[in-house]
Motif scaffolding. Structure first.
Motif, short mmCIF file in Angstrom:
data_model
loop_
_atom_site.label_atom_id
_atom_site.label_comp_id
_atom_site.label_asym_id
_atom_site.label_seq_id
_atom_site.Cartn_x
_atom_site.Cartn_y
_atom_site.Cartn_z
N ASP A 147 0.82 -1.21 0.00
CA ASP A 147 0.00 0.00 0.00
C ASP A 147 0.85 1.27 0.00
OD1 ASP A 147 -2.25 -1.61 0.11
OD2 ASP A 147 -2.42 -1.48 2.30
N LEU A 148 2.06 1.17 0.54
CA LEU A 148 2.99 2.29 0.57
C LEU A 148 4.28 1.89 -0.12
CD1 LEU A 148 2.57 3.59 4.25
CD2 LEU A 148 1.36 4.34 2.19
N ALA A 149 5.05 2.88 -0.55
CA ALA A 149 6.29 2.60 -1.27
C ALA A 149 7.30 1.89 -0.36
CB ALA A 149 6.88 3.92 -1.77
N GLY A 150 8.06 1.00 -0.95
CA GLY A 150 9.04 0.25 -0.19
C GLY A 150 10.14 1.10 0.40
N ASP A 151 10.41 2.25 -0.23
CA ASP A 151 11.47 3.13 0.27
C ASP A 151 10.91 4.30 1.09
OD1 ASP A 151 10.26 4.54 -1.74
OD2 ASP A 151 12.12 5.15 -2.73
N ALA A 152 9.66 4.20 1.53
CA ALA A 152 9.05 5.27 2.32
C ALA A 152 9.84 5.49 3.61
CB ALA A 152 7.60 4.93 2.65
N ASP A 153 10.05 6.74 3.98
CA ASP A 153 10.79 7.08 5.19
C ASP A 153 9.82 7.01 6.37
OD1 ASP A 153 12.27 8.17 7.25
OD2 ASP A 153 13.17 9.73 6.00
N LEU A 154 9.68 5.84 6.95
CA LEU A 154 8.69 5.63 8.00
C LEU A 154 9.06 6.35 9.29
CD1 LEU A 154 7.77 1.86 7.52
CD2 LEU A 154 6.92 3.90 6.34
N GLU A 155 10.34 6.54 9.54
CA GLU A 155 10.75 7.23 10.76
C GLU A 155 10.25 8.67 10.76
OE1 GLU A 155 14.75 8.26 13.40
OE2 GLU A 155 14.95 7.35 11.42
N VAL A 156 10.49 9.37 9.66
CA VAL A 156 10.04 10.75 9.57
C VAL A 156 8.52 10.82 9.43
CG1 VAL A 156 10.15 12.86 8.19
CG2 VAL A 156 12.23 11.58 8.65
N ALA A 157 7.96 9.92 8.66
CA ALA A 157 6.50 9.90 8.50
C ALA A 157 5.80 9.73 9.84
CB ALA A 157 6.10 8.77 7.55
N GLY A 158 6.35 8.87 10.67
CA GLY A 158 5.75 8.66 11.99
C GLY A 158 5.78 9.91 12.84
N SER A 159 6.84 10.69 12.69
CA SER A 159 6.94 11.92 13.49
C SER A 159 5.94 12.97 13.02
CB SER A 159 8.36 12.49 13.42
OG SER A 159 8.64 13.03 12.14
N PHE A 160 5.56 12.93 11.74
CA PHE A 160 4.58 13.87 11.23
C PHE A 160 3.19 13.64 11.83
CE2 PHE A 160 6.74 14.61 6.83
CZ PHE A 160 7.73 15.36 7.45
N LEU A 161 2.90 12.39 12.13
CA LEU A 161 1.53 12.03 12.51
C LEU A 161 1.06 12.78 13.75
CD1 LEU A 161 1.83 8.25 11.67
CD2 LEU A 161 0.38 9.90 10.49
N THR A 162 1.66 12.46 14.88
CA THR A 162 1.25 13.15 16.11
C THR A 162 1.85 14.55 16.19
OG1 THR A 162 3.07 12.07 17.31
CG2 THR A 162 0.89 11.02 17.42
N GLY A 163 2.97 14.76 15.50
CA GLY A 163 3.61 16.07 15.53
C GLY A 163 2.71 17.16 14.99
#
Length: 198
Positions: A147-163
């Motif tokens: 569903d998401l790209a294999g090279d997605a930056d999950l660390e930064v993406a996760g910080s965007f969520l609650t941030g």
């Protein structure tokens, strides 16, 4: 580890009193917010005394950390296997926890230089880390499912969520009613996905 455990007080404690105090603390936070939070009012509502509260917690911040952690640990969202829905559910749960306990000021306090390391560690381990772990797991499941790209930056993406919640708060702006869905959709697209139709 709770902050009551970390305090090292030698007297055996009554778990029922602990639970009553934590429930009363959550009610006090919801009713008055952090700034007006009163240990005396909490003790009265819990049917105990202020000294009894201090025997269990070192002070206001320690009690509030345990109370917020108690709220965050109760009924976390169940994984459905539908990553986008799971992401929205996690964000809705975050919204519930941070507003129900009026816990936003606590995050600011934890950034201060004068916070005891044990207190900051307990906050991180019991409030922050579990949520971050679950959000990262949801995003990783979405990558695994294609569903998401294999090279997605999950660390930064996760910080965007609650941030994004804290960003609204710092700006003094009202958080939109559909905040969870909009943030999930934005991050989903940023990670190379195509979110479900609204």
């Amino acid at each position: 580890m709770t902050l009551t455990d970390a305090a090292g007080r030698g007297r055996p404690r009554d778990a029922e009193i602990d639970g009553c105090v934590l429930d009363a603390a959550l009610a006090e936070l919801a009713a008055k917010g952090y700034a007006a939070f009163s240990l005396t009012a909490v003790a009265d509502a819990a049917g105990t005394t202020r000294p009894a509260v201090y025997r269990r917690w070192k002070g206001k911040v320690a009690l509030v950390v345990d109370a917020v952690a108690r709220l965050a640990e109760v009924d976390p969202p169940q994984v459905t296997g539908r990553p986008f829905d799971d992401l929205v559910a996690e964000l809705e749960d975050f919204r519930h926890c941070i507003t129900e306990a009026a816990a936003l000021p606590l995050a600011g306090i934890m950034l201060g230089d004068d916070v005891e390391p044990a207190l900051r560690r307990a906050y991180t381990e019991r409030v922050v880390a579990p949520r971050r772990t679950r959000l990262r797991a949801v995003l990783a499941a979405a990558v695994a499912a294609g569903d998401l790209a294999g090279d997605a930056d999950l660390e930064v993406a996760g910080s965007f969520l609650t941030g994004s919640w804290y960003s609204f708060a710092v700006a003094g702006a009202a958080v939109p009613a559909d905040w969870a869905l909009r943030v999930a959709r934005l991050v989903w697209r940023a990670c190379g996905g195509d979110p479900p139709a609204a």
